[in-house]
Design an enzyme around this catalytic site. Structure first.
Site, PDB file in Angstrom:
ATOM      1  N   LYS A  54       3.633  11.990   1.888  1.00 43.63           N
ATOM      2  CA  LYS A  54       4.265  12.494   0.214  1.00 43.63           C
ATOM      3  C   LYS A  54       4.505  13.558  -0.415  1.00 43.63           C
ATOM      4  CE  LYS A  54       1.523   8.653  -1.000  1.00 43.63           C
ATOM      5  NZ  LYS A  54      -0.177   7.549  -1.503  1.00 43.63           N
ATOM      6  N   GLN A  62      -5.453   9.696  -4.632  1.00 44.69           N
ATOM      7  CA  GLN A  62      -5.746   8.176  -3.270  1.00 44.69           C
ATOM      8  C   GLN A  62      -6.563   8.188  -2.786  1.00 44.69           C
ATOM      9  OE1 GLN A  62      -2.904   8.705  -1.562  1.00 44.69           O
ATOM     10  NE2 GLN A  62      -3.525   6.409  -0.184  1.00 44.69           N
ATOM     11  N   ASP A 117       1.245   6.831 -10.369  1.00 47.57           N
ATOM     12  CA  ASP A 117       1.086   5.974  -9.550  1.00 47.57           C
ATOM     13  C   ASP A 117       1.105   3.701 -10.625  1.00 47.57           C
ATOM     14  OD1 ASP A 117       0.607   5.599  -6.840  1.00 47.57           O
ATOM     15  OD2 ASP A 117      -1.339   6.696  -7.100  1.00 47.57           O
TER      16      ASP A 117
HETATM   17  N1  GUN Z   1      -4.508   4.162  -1.772  1.00 46.10           N
HETATM   18  C1  GUN Z   1      -2.923   2.493  -0.559  1.00 46.10           C
HETATM   19  N2  GUN Z   1      -1.845   2.685  -1.574  1.00 46.10           N
HETATM   20  C2  GUN Z   1      -1.856   4.006  -2.256  1.00 46.10           C
HETATM   21  C3  GUN Z   1      -1.736   3.862  -3.358  1.00 46.10           C
HETATM   22  O1  GUN Z   1       0.167   3.352  -3.572  1.00 46.10           O
HETATM   23  N3  GUN Z   1      -1.141   4.993  -4.311  1.00 46.10           N
HETATM   24  C4  GUN Z   1      -3.083   5.997  -4.357  1.00 46.10           C
HETATM   25  N4  GUN Z   1      -3.189   6.618  -4.999  1.00 46.10           N
HETATM   26  N5  GUN Z   1      -3.635   5.457  -3.411  1.00 46.10           N
HETATM   27  C5  GUN Z   1      -3.026   4.559  -2.186  1.00 46.10           C
END
Ligand code: GUN
Length: 294
Positions: free
Chosen positions: A54, A98, A121
């Protein structure tokens, strides 16, 4: 006949180029650089890889990015303090916590503490509510948004189609089902959600014109579960043993790809399908947030 491959990697690169141009314009016209902060608590190896991908994508598209890497021992109050600080930092337009978080952390309380206006998110209850109502203002969660974008930009008709979602997670299954049932472009579908307790699951999956597999079980979806010509979207990211690889393992999805591609009309590969689209949507949501701040 072999299915058309829905190439998420190629499409995500196109979208990231589009975002890069918009980011340059925003900087020229308004002096704003969209900024994303990621919080990584603990040492989950998959999470580390996601977060670094990311950050790399942000750099490439000209976004500002910060990653807070914190030990697994970080407590709730410390995490909340970081989020509060980022909520009031004008250089940051998107905050990403995350998941999964270490077991001792109250995930709901943390997600609630992220300002809904920076919740790129789409996990804050305010944005979940806006999504359910169908309000434009909401941030849609990145994986379902990436899948919807992949379908639309590949010309896959969704209106009136039967979409079968396998899996009921808050991150993918539930929001995906809600988004596909909305009265909207790229949606207007009849939606069925199935999960670990669904009876005769193969018969239910076989009803799908579009099947979205997101239950986290390696190669669960077999060729005889798929209606010939159906579009198959594979959200799975599983590691399975593979003696031919140096590491002894390889990545695979929730779909038995080699067999299913002989029945399906179109299919996403793993890797190179849904994963890169998720990252592109995170950048897109961060750009949207920066524009909203004008
Ligand atoms: N863990 C797995 N997928 C995601 C996501 O799309 N966002 C976040 N913050 N954590 C994740």
């Amino acid at each position: 006949m072999s299915a058309r491959i829905l190439d998420g990697k190629a499409l995500s690169e196109t979208i990231r180029d589009e975002i890069k141009s918009e980011v340059m314009l925003l900087k020229e016209k308004h002096g704003i650089v969209p900024g994303l902060a990621a919080i990584l608590a603990g040492d989950n190896p998959a999470s580390r890889i996601y977060v670094s991908k990311k950050a790399e994508a942000c750099d490439q598209a000209g976004l500002h990015s910060e990653t807070l890497t914190l030990p697994a021992s970080t407590n709730q109050v410390e995490l909340l303090d970081h989020i509060h600080r980022l909520n009031s930092d004008s250089r940051i337009h998107g905050i990403l916590v995350q998941l999964p978080l270490p077991d001792h952390i109250n995930e709901n309380e943390l997600l609630l503490s992220v300002s809904p206006e920076k919740d790129v998110d789409g996990f804050h209850p305010v944005n979940v509510g806006r999504m359910v109502i169908g309000k434009e203002k909401s941030f849609l969660p990145c994986t379902p948004l990436g899948i919807q974008t992949l379908l639309v930009r590949n010309g896959v008709e969704t209106s009136g189609k039967h979409v079968v979602v396998i899996g009921r997670s808050n991150i993918v299954g539930k929001p995906m089902a809600i988004m596909m049932m909305q009265k909207a472009a790229g949606a207007d579908a009849t939606v069925t959600v199935c999960h670990s307790r669904t009876r005769n699951i193969a018969d239910v999956i076989r009803l799908g014109d579009i099947v979205i597999a997101a239950m986290g079980k390696a190669q669960f979806v077999k060729a005889d579960m798929i209606k010939p010509g159906a579009v198959v979207i594979d959200v799975g990211m599983n590691r399975i043993p593979d003696a031919t690889k140096k590491s002894g393992t390889r990545l695979c999805g929730d779909v038995d790809y080699d067999a299913v591609k002989e029945v399906a009309g179109a299919i996403t590969p793993v890797p190179g399908g849904v994963g890169p689209m998720t990252i592109a949507m995170l950048l897109s949501n961060t750009l949207k947030s920066a524009k909203n701040s004008l």
